[in-house]
Design an enzyme around this catalytic site. Structure first.
Site, PDB file in Angstrom:
ATOM      1  N   SER A   1      26.058  47.237  35.634  1.00 54.95           N
ATOM      2  CA  SER A   1      27.098  46.976  35.133  1.00 54.95           C
ATOM      3  C   SER A   1      28.385  47.548  36.502  1.00 54.95           C
ATOM      4  CB  SER A   1      27.934  48.542  34.132  1.00 54.95           C
ATOM      5  OG  SER A   1      28.510  48.160  33.758  1.00 54.95           O
TER       6      SER A   1
ATOM      7  N   TYR B   1      33.800  38.536  32.683  1.00 55.73           N
ATOM      8  CA  TYR B   1      33.092  39.381  33.803  1.00 55.73           C
ATOM      9  C   TYR B   1      33.397  40.849  32.806  1.00 55.73           C
ATOM     10  CZ  TYR B   1      31.309  42.046  37.339  1.00 55.73           C
ATOM     11  OH  TYR B   1      30.868  43.308  38.280  1.00 55.73           O
TER      12      TYR B   1
ATOM     13  N   LYS C   1      30.512  43.599  30.737  1.00 62.49           N
ATOM     14  CA  LYS C   1      30.244  44.494  31.264  1.00 62.49           C
ATOM     15  C   LYS C   1      30.292  45.429  30.339  1.00 62.49           C
ATOM     16  CE  LYS C   1      28.404  43.147  35.329  1.00 62.49           C
ATOM     17  NZ  LYS C   1      27.419  43.202  35.451  1.00 62.49           N
TER      18      LYS C   1
END
Ligand SMILES: NC(=O)c1ccc[n+]([C@@H]2O[C@H](COP(=O)([O-])OP(=O)(O)OC[C@H]3O[C@@H](n4cnc5c(N)ncnc54)[C@H](OP(=O)(O)O)[C@@H]3O)[C@@H](O)[C@H]2O)c1
Length: 443
Positions: free
Chosen positions: A230, A253, A257
Protein backbone atom coordinates in the site's frame (compact mmCIF):
# COMPACT_ATOMS: atom_id res chain seq x y z
CA UNK A 1 19.61 -29.68 -8.76
CA UNK A 2 16.40 -28.41 -10.41
CA UNK A 3 13.97 -26.39 -8.28
CA UNK A 4 11.42 -29.17 -8.81
CA UNK A 5 13.79 -31.68 -7.14
CA UNK A 6 14.09 -29.69 -3.93
CA UNK A 7 12.46 -30.97 -0.74
CA UNK A 8 9.44 -28.66 -0.23
CA UNK A 9 9.86 -28.95 3.56
CA UNK A 10 13.25 -27.26 3.35
CA UNK A 11 12.44 -24.83 0.56
CA UNK A 12 10.88 -21.39 0.77
CA UNK A 13 9.08 -20.26 -2.38
CA UNK A 14 8.58 -16.51 -2.77
CA UNK A 15 7.14 -14.45 -5.62
CA UNK A 16 7.87 -10.73 -5.94
CA UNK A 17 5.93 -8.89 -8.65
CA UNK A 18 7.43 -5.90 -10.44
CA UNK A 19 10.88 -7.16 -9.50
CA UNK A 20 12.93 -5.38 -12.16
CA UNK A 21 13.16 -2.01 -10.48
CA UNK A 22 12.70 0.14 -7.39
CA UNK A 23 11.14 -1.43 -4.32
CA UNK A 24 10.58 -4.79 -6.07
CA UNK A 25 14.23 -5.35 -6.98
CA UNK A 26 15.31 -4.24 -3.50
CA UNK A 27 12.75 -6.57 -1.91
CA UNK A 28 14.32 -9.49 -3.77
CA UNK A 29 17.84 -8.46 -2.62
CA UNK A 30 16.73 -8.03 0.97
CA UNK A 31 14.82 -11.30 0.91
CA UNK A 32 18.01 -13.09 -0.19
CA UNK A 33 20.09 -11.45 2.56
CA UNK A 34 17.63 -12.01 5.37
CA UNK A 35 16.77 -15.53 4.28
CA UNK A 36 20.45 -16.51 4.31
CA UNK A 37 20.97 -14.88 7.70
CA UNK A 38 17.91 -16.26 9.47
CA UNK A 39 17.04 -19.66 8.01
CA UNK A 40 18.86 -22.95 8.69
CA UNK A 41 21.78 -23.86 6.41
CA UNK A 42 19.77 -26.76 5.02
CA UNK A 43 17.04 -24.44 3.70
CA UNK A 44 16.81 -23.10 0.14
CA UNK A 45 15.08 -20.00 -1.18
CA UNK A 46 13.39 -20.23 -4.58
CA UNK A 47 12.91 -16.63 -5.55
CA UNK A 48 10.44 -15.94 -8.34
CA UNK A 49 10.81 -12.38 -9.64
CA UNK A 50 8.14 -11.35 -12.14
CA UNK A 51 8.67 -8.79 -14.87
CA UNK A 52 6.90 -7.75 -18.07
CA UNK A 53 9.39 -9.05 -20.66
CA UNK A 54 12.05 -11.72 -21.13
CA UNK A 55 14.69 -9.01 -21.46
CA UNK A 56 13.69 -7.54 -18.08
CA UNK A 57 13.60 -11.04 -16.56
CA UNK A 58 17.12 -11.86 -17.76
CA UNK A 59 18.41 -8.53 -16.59
CA UNK A 60 16.73 -8.88 -13.18
CA UNK A 61 18.13 -12.37 -12.58
CA UNK A 62 21.57 -11.08 -13.59
CA UNK A 63 21.32 -8.28 -11.05
CA UNK A 64 20.07 -10.64 -8.36
CA UNK A 65 22.89 -13.12 -9.03
CA UNK A 66 25.39 -10.27 -8.74
CA UNK A 67 23.80 -9.22 -5.44
CA UNK A 68 23.91 -12.82 -4.17
CA UNK A 69 27.57 -13.12 -5.17
CA UNK A 70 28.39 -9.92 -3.26
CA UNK A 71 26.55 -11.13 -0.16
CA UNK A 72 28.38 -14.46 -0.35
CA UNK A 73 31.77 -12.75 -0.78
CA UNK A 74 31.17 -10.68 2.35
CA UNK A 75 30.32 -13.81 4.32
CA UNK A 76 33.34 -15.62 2.86
CA UNK A 77 35.61 -12.95 4.33
CA UNK A 78 34.20 -13.62 7.80
CA UNK A 79 33.90 -17.42 7.51
CA UNK A 80 36.13 -18.96 4.82
CA UNK A 81 34.33 -21.62 2.79
CA UNK A 82 30.81 -20.36 3.56
CA UNK A 83 30.36 -18.34 0.34
CA UNK A 84 29.80 -21.28 -2.00
CA UNK A 85 27.46 -22.93 0.53
CA UNK A 86 25.30 -19.81 0.71
CA UNK A 87 25.26 -19.30 -3.05
CA UNK A 88 23.72 -22.76 -3.55
CA UNK A 89 20.91 -21.92 -1.17
CA UNK A 90 19.24 -19.45 -3.55
CA UNK A 91 17.55 -20.38 -6.85
CA UNK A 92 15.87 -18.06 -9.31
CA UNK A 93 12.85 -18.82 -11.44
CA UNK A 94 11.91 -15.71 -13.38
CA UNK A 95 8.31 -15.40 -14.57
CA UNK A 96 6.66 -13.05 -17.03
CA UNK A 97 3.55 -11.29 -15.84
CA UNK A 98 1.61 -8.31 -17.07
CA UNK A 99 -0.95 -7.47 -14.42
CA UNK A 100 -2.97 -5.42 -16.91
CA UNK A 101 -3.55 -8.49 -19.07
CA UNK A 102 -5.87 -10.93 -17.33
CA UNK A 103 -4.80 -13.65 -19.77
CA UNK A 104 -1.18 -13.08 -18.75
CA UNK A 105 -2.18 -13.36 -15.07
CA UNK A 106 -4.04 -16.61 -15.73
CA UNK A 107 -1.12 -18.01 -17.74
CA UNK A 108 1.35 -17.07 -15.00
CA UNK A 109 -0.86 -18.74 -12.37
CA UNK A 110 -1.03 -21.90 -14.50
CA UNK A 111 2.75 -22.01 -15.04
CA UNK A 112 3.35 -21.59 -11.33
CA UNK A 113 0.90 -24.36 -10.43
CA UNK A 114 2.73 -26.63 -12.89
CA UNK A 115 6.26 -25.84 -11.75
CA UNK A 116 6.28 -25.32 -7.99
CA UNK A 117 4.78 -27.51 -5.25
CA UNK A 118 3.72 -24.72 -2.88
CA UNK A 119 4.02 -21.00 -2.30
CA UNK A 120 5.12 -19.50 1.00
CA UNK A 121 4.76 -15.85 0.11
CA UNK A 122 3.38 -13.71 -2.68
CA UNK A 123 4.59 -10.11 -2.46
CA UNK A 124 2.26 -7.93 -4.52
CA UNK A 125 4.65 -5.09 -5.21
CA UNK A 126 4.19 -4.03 -8.84
CA UNK A 127 2.31 -0.84 -9.47
CA UNK A 128 1.81 2.30 -11.49
CA UNK A 129 0.79 5.79 -10.48
CA UNK A 130 -0.95 6.96 -13.63
CA UNK A 131 0.63 10.38 -13.10
CA UNK A 132 1.61 12.59 -15.99
CA UNK A 133 3.55 15.24 -14.12
CA UNK A 134 3.58 17.78 -11.33
CA UNK A 135 2.19 21.23 -10.83
CA UNK A 136 5.67 22.66 -10.34
CA UNK A 137 4.67 26.02 -8.86
CA UNK A 138 2.44 24.42 -6.28
CA UNK A 139 4.95 21.65 -5.56
CA UNK A 140 7.78 24.14 -4.98
CA UNK A 141 5.63 26.37 -2.76
CA UNK A 142 4.30 23.43 -0.71
CA UNK A 143 7.71 21.83 -0.28
CA UNK A 144 9.42 25.07 0.75
CA UNK A 145 6.68 26.02 3.24
CA UNK A 146 5.78 22.58 4.60
CA UNK A 147 8.69 20.28 3.79
CA UNK A 148 8.06 17.09 5.74
CA UNK A 149 4.30 16.99 5.31
CA UNK A 150 4.24 17.79 1.61
CA UNK A 151 6.96 15.28 0.70
CA UNK A 152 5.15 12.63 2.74
CA UNK A 153 1.59 13.33 1.61
CA UNK A 154 2.06 15.18 -1.72
CA UNK A 155 -1.62 16.03 -2.13
CA UNK A 156 -2.68 18.59 -4.67
CA UNK A 157 0.39 18.82 -6.88
CA UNK A 158 0.64 15.49 -8.67
CA UNK A 159 -1.18 15.51 -12.00
CA UNK A 160 -2.82 12.26 -13.10
CA UNK A 161 -4.61 11.09 -16.21
CA UNK A 162 -8.31 10.44 -15.67
CA UNK A 163 -10.01 7.34 -17.08
CA UNK A 164 -6.96 5.26 -18.05
CA UNK A 165 -8.12 1.81 -19.16
CA UNK A 166 -6.30 -1.37 -20.06
CA UNK A 167 -6.18 -2.75 -23.58
CA UNK A 168 -8.77 -5.34 -24.66
CA UNK A 169 -8.79 -8.40 -22.40
CA UNK A 170 -10.84 -10.85 -24.43
CA UNK A 171 -9.09 -12.01 -27.61
CA UNK A 172 -11.00 -10.86 -30.71
CA UNK A 173 -13.14 -13.55 -32.30
CA UNK A 174 -12.68 -12.20 -35.81
CA UNK A 175 -16.27 -11.20 -36.48
CA UNK A 176 -16.63 -9.07 -33.38
CA UNK A 177 -16.62 -5.40 -34.35
CA UNK A 178 -14.49 -3.03 -32.33
CA UNK A 179 -16.45 -0.77 -30.02
CA UNK A 180 -16.14 3.01 -29.92
CA UNK A 181 -13.04 2.67 -27.74
CA UNK A 182 -11.51 0.15 -30.12
CA UNK A 183 -12.34 -2.72 -27.78
CA UNK A 184 -13.78 -6.06 -28.77
CA UNK A 185 -15.64 -8.54 -26.66
CA UNK A 186 -16.39 -12.20 -27.20
CA UNK A 187 -19.32 -12.70 -29.54
CA UNK A 188 -19.36 -9.02 -30.34
CA UNK A 189 -20.28 -7.94 -26.80
CA UNK A 190 -18.28 -4.87 -25.86
CA UNK A 191 -16.06 -5.29 -22.84
CA UNK A 192 -16.68 -3.05 -19.89
CA UNK A 193 -13.73 -0.77 -19.16
CA UNK A 194 -11.07 -2.04 -16.80
CA UNK A 195 -9.16 0.73 -15.04
CA UNK A 196 -5.45 0.49 -15.81
CA UNK A 197 -4.23 1.79 -12.47
CA UNK A 198 -6.80 -0.36 -10.64
CA UNK A 199 -5.78 -3.43 -12.64
CA UNK A 200 -2.00 -3.00 -12.27
CA UNK A 201 -2.17 -2.19 -8.56
CA UNK A 202 -5.14 -4.16 -7.23
CA UNK A 203 -7.16 -6.39 -9.55
CA UNK A 204 -4.26 -8.13 -11.35
CA UNK A 205 -2.71 -9.03 -7.98
CA UNK A 206 -6.09 -10.06 -6.63
CA UNK A 207 -6.49 -12.55 -9.48
CA UNK A 208 -2.91 -13.78 -9.14
CA UNK A 209 -3.55 -14.47 -5.43
CA UNK A 210 -6.64 -16.46 -6.39
CA UNK A 211 -4.79 -18.53 -9.00
CA UNK A 212 -2.02 -19.18 -6.49
CA UNK A 213 -4.48 -20.22 -3.74
CA UNK A 214 -3.81 -23.97 -4.26
CA UNK A 215 -0.07 -23.31 -3.88
CA UNK A 216 -0.54 -21.05 -0.85
CA UNK A 217 -2.71 -23.70 0.77
CA UNK A 218 -0.12 -26.38 0.08
CA UNK A 219 2.51 -24.55 2.18
CA UNK A 220 3.33 -26.19 5.52
CA UNK A 221 3.29 -26.03 8.53
CA UNK A 222 1.00 -23.08 7.84
CA UNK A 223 -0.51 -21.74 4.63
CA UNK A 224 1.33 -19.12 2.60
CA UNK A 225 0.97 -15.34 2.89
CA UNK A 226 -0.14 -12.67 0.46
CA UNK A 227 1.58 -9.37 1.22
CA UNK A 228 -0.06 -6.33 -0.28
CA UNK A 229 1.85 -3.12 -0.98
CA UNK A 230 0.00 0.00 0.00
CA UNK A 231 1.06 3.59 0.49
CA UNK A 232 0.81 6.43 2.98
CA UNK A 233 -1.42 8.01 0.35
CA UNK A 234 -4.33 5.60 0.76
CA UNK A 235 -6.75 8.45 1.46
CA UNK A 236 -10.25 7.37 2.50
CA UNK A 237 -11.75 10.37 0.71
CA UNK A 238 -10.44 9.20 -2.67
CA UNK A 239 -12.10 5.80 -2.70
CA UNK A 240 -15.74 5.75 -3.79
CA UNK A 241 -17.81 2.58 -4.04
CA UNK A 242 -19.72 4.05 -6.98
CA UNK A 243 -16.40 4.53 -8.82
CA UNK A 244 -14.82 1.30 -7.61
CA UNK A 245 -11.96 1.33 -10.15
CA UNK A 246 -11.28 5.05 -9.84
CA UNK A 247 -12.19 5.54 -13.50
CA UNK A 248 -13.52 9.05 -13.07
CA UNK A 249 -11.04 10.05 -10.39
CA UNK A 250 -7.91 12.13 -10.83
CA UNK A 251 -6.50 10.12 -7.90
CA UNK A 252 -6.98 6.55 -9.14
CA UNK A 253 -3.71 5.49 -7.49
CA UNK A 254 -4.77 6.74 -4.07
CA UNK A 255 -8.24 5.21 -4.54
CA UNK A 256 -6.70 1.80 -5.34
CA UNK A 257 -4.34 1.97 -2.37
CA UNK A 258 -7.28 2.70 -0.05
CA UNK A 259 -9.07 -0.32 -1.52
CA UNK A 260 -5.91 -2.36 -0.90
CA UNK A 261 -5.95 -1.33 2.77
CA UNK A 262 -9.61 -2.20 3.15
CA UNK A 263 -9.29 -5.61 1.47
CA UNK A 264 -6.17 -6.68 3.36
CA UNK A 265 -7.32 -5.51 6.78
CA UNK A 266 -10.79 -7.04 6.58
CA UNK A 267 -10.26 -10.30 4.67
CA UNK A 268 -10.68 -12.38 7.82
CA UNK A 269 -13.55 -10.46 9.46
CA UNK A 270 -16.85 -12.34 9.82
CA UNK A 271 -18.59 -10.08 7.28
CA UNK A 272 -15.93 -10.53 4.56
CA UNK A 273 -15.22 -14.21 5.23
CA UNK A 274 -17.91 -15.63 2.95
CA UNK A 275 -16.30 -13.76 0.03
CA UNK A 276 -12.66 -14.30 0.96
CA UNK A 277 -13.36 -18.01 1.58
CA UNK A 278 -14.74 -18.26 -1.95
CA UNK A 279 -11.62 -16.43 -3.16
CA UNK A 280 -9.36 -18.99 -1.46
CA UNK A 281 -11.51 -21.98 -2.40
CA UNK A 282 -9.72 -24.83 -4.19
CA UNK A 283 -10.67 -28.34 -5.27
CA UNK A 284 -8.08 -30.06 -3.08
CA UNK A 285 -9.84 -31.49 -0.01
CA UNK A 286 -6.46 -32.10 1.72
CA UNK A 287 -5.68 -28.42 1.92
CA UNK A 288 -9.16 -26.92 2.24
CA UNK A 289 -8.73 -25.95 5.92
CA UNK A 290 -5.32 -24.38 5.44
CA UNK A 291 -6.40 -20.75 4.93
CA UNK A 292 -3.80 -18.37 3.46
CA UNK A 293 -3.14 -15.12 5.35
CA UNK A 294 -3.07 -11.57 4.06
CA UNK A 295 -0.76 -8.86 5.36
CA UNK A 296 -0.49 -5.19 4.53
CA UNK A 297 2.76 -3.27 4.05
CA UNK A 298 4.02 -0.01 2.58
CA UNK A 299 7.56 1.07 1.69
CA UNK A 300 7.47 4.62 3.06
CA UNK A 301 8.64 7.35 0.67
CA UNK A 302 11.27 6.06 -1.76
CA UNK A 303 13.20 7.48 -4.65
CA UNK A 304 12.14 5.25 -7.57
CA UNK A 305 10.92 5.57 -11.14
CA UNK A 306 7.24 5.38 -10.18
CA UNK A 307 6.83 9.04 -11.04
CA UNK A 308 8.67 10.10 -14.15
CA UNK A 309 10.24 13.52 -13.88
CA UNK A 310 11.55 15.71 -16.67
CA UNK A 311 15.35 15.99 -16.95
CA UNK A 312 15.58 12.76 -14.93
CA UNK A 313 19.26 12.98 -13.94
CA UNK A 314 19.00 16.30 -12.21
CA UNK A 315 15.38 15.99 -11.07
CA UNK A 316 15.85 12.54 -9.51
CA UNK A 317 18.90 13.85 -7.70
CA UNK A 318 16.99 16.88 -6.42
CA UNK A 319 14.08 14.66 -5.39
CA UNK A 320 16.46 12.42 -3.45
CA UNK A 321 17.98 15.42 -1.68
CA UNK A 322 14.46 16.66 -0.81
CA UNK A 323 13.66 13.27 0.68
CA UNK A 324 16.87 13.12 2.72
CA UNK A 325 16.13 16.59 4.08
CA UNK A 326 12.65 15.32 5.02
CA UNK A 327 14.29 12.46 6.90
CA UNK A 328 16.77 14.74 8.68
CA UNK A 329 13.89 17.04 9.63
CA UNK A 330 12.47 14.11 11.55
CA UNK A 331 10.21 12.15 9.17
CA UNK A 332 10.26 8.45 9.97
CA UNK A 333 8.65 7.61 6.63
CA UNK A 334 11.44 8.92 4.36
CA UNK A 335 13.10 5.59 3.72
CA UNK A 336 14.55 7.08 0.49
CA UNK A 337 16.64 4.07 -0.60
CA UNK A 338 14.79 1.07 -2.06
CA UNK A 339 16.69 -1.42 0.14
CA UNK A 340 15.57 0.38 3.30
CA UNK A 341 12.02 0.62 1.97
CA UNK A 342 11.81 -3.16 1.58
CA UNK A 343 12.18 -3.82 5.31
CA UNK A 344 8.46 -4.15 6.10
CA UNK A 345 7.54 -6.50 3.23
CA UNK A 346 10.55 -8.73 3.92
CA UNK A 347 9.81 -8.83 7.63
CA UNK A 348 6.21 -9.85 6.88
CA UNK A 349 7.51 -12.48 4.46
CA UNK A 350 10.02 -14.13 6.79
CA UNK A 351 8.70 -13.57 10.34
CA UNK A 352 7.54 -16.66 12.19
CA UNK A 353 3.78 -17.14 12.01
CA UNK A 354 3.64 -17.15 15.82
CA UNK A 355 5.32 -13.70 15.92
CA UNK A 356 2.83 -12.18 13.49
CA UNK A 357 -0.11 -13.79 15.24
CA UNK A 358 1.11 -12.63 18.63
CA UNK A 359 1.63 -9.02 17.58
CA UNK A 360 -1.54 -8.72 15.50
CA UNK A 361 -3.48 -10.65 18.15
CA UNK A 362 -2.37 -8.15 20.79
CA UNK A 363 -2.44 -4.88 18.83
CA UNK A 364 -4.94 -5.69 16.10
CA UNK A 365 -4.43 -6.24 12.39
CA UNK A 366 -2.07 -3.58 11.10
CA UNK A 367 -0.60 -1.75 8.16
CA UNK A 368 3.13 -2.33 8.48
CA UNK A 369 5.27 0.47 7.11
CA UNK A 370 8.97 0.75 6.39
CA UNK A 371 10.42 3.51 8.51
CA UNK A 372 13.79 4.89 9.50
CA UNK A 373 15.53 7.13 11.99
CA UNK A 374 17.59 10.18 10.96
CA UNK A 375 20.68 8.01 10.41
CA UNK A 376 18.83 5.63 8.11
CA UNK A 377 18.49 2.77 10.59
CA UNK A 378 15.42 0.98 9.32
CA UNK A 379 12.50 -0.37 11.32
CA UNK A 380 8.96 -1.59 10.79
CA UNK A 381 6.25 0.69 12.16
CA UNK A 382 2.49 0.39 12.33
CA UNK A 383 0.73 2.97 10.21
CA UNK A 384 -2.58 4.70 10.77
CA UNK A 385 -5.46 3.86 8.47
CA UNK A 386 -8.45 6.21 8.37
CA UNK A 387 -11.43 4.57 10.07
CA UNK A 388 -9.26 1.75 11.42
CA UNK A 389 -6.63 3.55 13.48
CA UNK A 390 -3.46 1.57 14.10
CA UNK A 391 -5.14 -1.77 14.75
CA UNK A 392 -8.89 -1.28 14.81
CA UNK A 393 -8.84 -0.64 18.57
CA UNK A 394 -10.36 2.51 20.07
CA UNK A 395 -7.68 4.39 22.02
CA UNK A 396 -4.77 2.88 20.11
CA UNK A 397 -3.79 6.17 18.41
CA UNK A 398 -2.57 7.97 21.54
CA UNK A 399 1.12 8.89 21.45
CA UNK A 400 1.76 7.28 18.07
CA UNK A 401 4.30 8.77 15.63
CA UNK A 402 4.06 9.20 11.88
CA UNK A 403 0.44 10.39 11.79
CA UNK A 404 -0.84 12.68 9.08
CA UNK A 405 -1.61 16.19 10.24
CA UNK A 406 -5.28 16.43 11.26
CA UNK A 407 -5.62 12.63 11.72
CA UNK A 408 -8.59 11.79 13.92
CA UNK A 409 -8.45 9.10 16.63
CA UNK A 410 -10.58 6.02 16.02
CA UNK A 411 -14.03 6.38 17.61
CA UNK A 412 -16.55 3.81 18.84
CA UNK A 413 -18.46 2.30 15.93
CA UNK A 414 -15.94 3.25 13.25
CA UNK A 415 -14.39 -0.20 13.16
CA UNK A 416 -17.81 -1.69 12.42
CA UNK A 417 -18.22 0.75 9.53
CA UNK A 418 -14.77 -0.15 8.20
CA UNK A 419 -15.60 -3.85 8.40
CA UNK A 420 -18.91 -3.17 6.63
CA UNK A 421 -17.01 -1.40 3.85
CA UNK A 422 -14.60 -4.35 3.74
CA UNK A 423 -17.41 -6.80 3.21
CA UNK A 424 -18.87 -4.72 0.35
CA UNK A 425 -15.43 -4.40 -1.27
CA UNK A 426 -14.81 -8.13 -1.02
CA UNK A 427 -18.22 -8.80 -2.55
CA UNK A 428 -17.46 -6.42 -5.43
CA UNK A 429 -14.02 -7.89 -6.06
CA UNK A 430 -15.41 -11.42 -6.17
CA UNK A 431 -18.18 -10.27 -8.51
CA UNK A 432 -15.65 -8.61 -10.79
CA UNK A 433 -13.41 -11.68 -10.75
CA UNK A 434 -16.26 -14.01 -11.68
CA UNK A 435 -17.51 -11.68 -14.40
CA UNK A 436 -14.09 -11.38 -16.03
CA UNK A 437 -13.38 -15.11 -15.70
CA UNK A 438 -16.73 -15.76 -17.38
CA UNK A 439 -15.87 -13.44 -20.28
CA UNK A 440 -12.44 -14.98 -20.76
CA UNK A 441 -13.79 -18.52 -20.56
CA UNK A 442 -16.49 -17.76 -23.15
CA UNK A 443 -14.00 -16.34 -25.62
N1 LIG B 1 8.13 4.96 -4.52
C1 LIG B 1 7.42 5.28 -3.46
O1 LIG B 1 7.68 6.28 -2.76
C2 LIG B 1 6.26 4.44 -3.06
C3 LIG B 1 5.48 4.86 -1.97
C4 LIG B 1 4.41 4.08 -1.59
C5 LIG B 1 4.12 2.91 -2.25
N2 LIG B 1 4.89 2.53 -3.30
C6 LIG B 1 4.51 1.26 -3.95
O2 LIG B 1 5.66 0.44 -4.14
C7 LIG B 1 5.43 -0.42 -5.25
C8 LIG B 1 6.66 -0.41 -6.16
O3 LIG B 1 6.80 0.87 -6.70
P1 LIG B 1 8.21 1.53 -7.02
O4 LIG B 1 8.24 2.83 -6.32
O5 LIG B 1 9.29 0.56 -6.81
O6 LIG B 1 8.01 1.88 -8.57
P2 LIG B 1 8.79 1.36 -9.88
O7 LIG B 1 10.25 1.45 -9.70
O8 LIG B 1 8.15 2.11 -11.00
O9 LIG B 1 8.40 -0.17 -9.95
C9 LIG B 1 7.14 -0.60 -10.35
C10 LIG B 1 7.25 -2.03 -10.84
O10 LIG B 1 5.94 -2.48 -11.21
C11 LIG B 1 6.00 -3.03 -12.51
N3 LIG B 1 4.74 -2.90 -13.21
C12 LIG B 1 4.09 -1.78 -13.56
N4 LIG B 1 2.97 -2.08 -14.22
C13 LIG B 1 2.91 -3.43 -14.30
C14 LIG B 1 2.02 -4.35 -14.90
N5 LIG B 1 0.93 -3.96 -15.56
N6 LIG B 1 2.28 -5.67 -14.78
C15 LIG B 1 3.37 -6.10 -14.13
N7 LIG B 1 4.27 -5.28 -13.58
C16 LIG B 1 4.04 -3.96 -13.66
C17 LIG B 1 7.10 -2.22 -13.21
O11 LIG B 1 7.54 -2.91 -14.36
P3 LIG B 1 8.04 -2.10 -15.69
O12 LIG B 1 9.45 -1.72 -15.41
O13 LIG B 1 7.90 -3.10 -16.77
O14 LIG B 1 7.13 -0.91 -15.85
C18 LIG B 1 8.13 -2.15 -12.10
O15 LIG B 1 8.85 -3.33 -12.03
C19 LIG B 1 4.16 0.07 -5.92
O16 LIG B 1 3.08 -0.74 -5.53
C20 LIG B 1 3.97 1.45 -5.36
O17 LIG B 1 2.63 1.86 -5.31
C21 LIG B 1 5.96 3.25 -3.72
Amino acid sequence: MESSQLDPNDTFYAIVTGANSGVGLATCCRLIDEFLQTRPQSHTLVLIPTTRSSRKSDDTVKQLRAHLAKTCQKSEKRVPGIGSVLEKRVRFQAEMLDLCSLISVQACGRRLRNTIPKLDVLICNAGIGGWTGLNWWRATYKILTDWVHSTTWPEGFKIASVGLVTGPQVPPTGSAPPTAKGKRGSGGTPEPPLGEVFCANVFGHYLLGHYCAPLLKAARPQAGRIIWTSSLEAYASEFKLEDFQGLTSNMAYESGKRLTDVLALTYDTPAARPYSSRYFETDDANTSDNRPRMYLSHPGIVNTAIISLPFPWIMNWLYMVALYIGRWLGSQWHTVEPYTSAVSAVWLALAAQSTLEQVEGREGKGKWGSATDRMGNERVMRTEVEGWGFGGIVGDCAGKKGRKRGAVDLKEGERDKFEGLGSVCWREMEKLREEWEGRLAAA
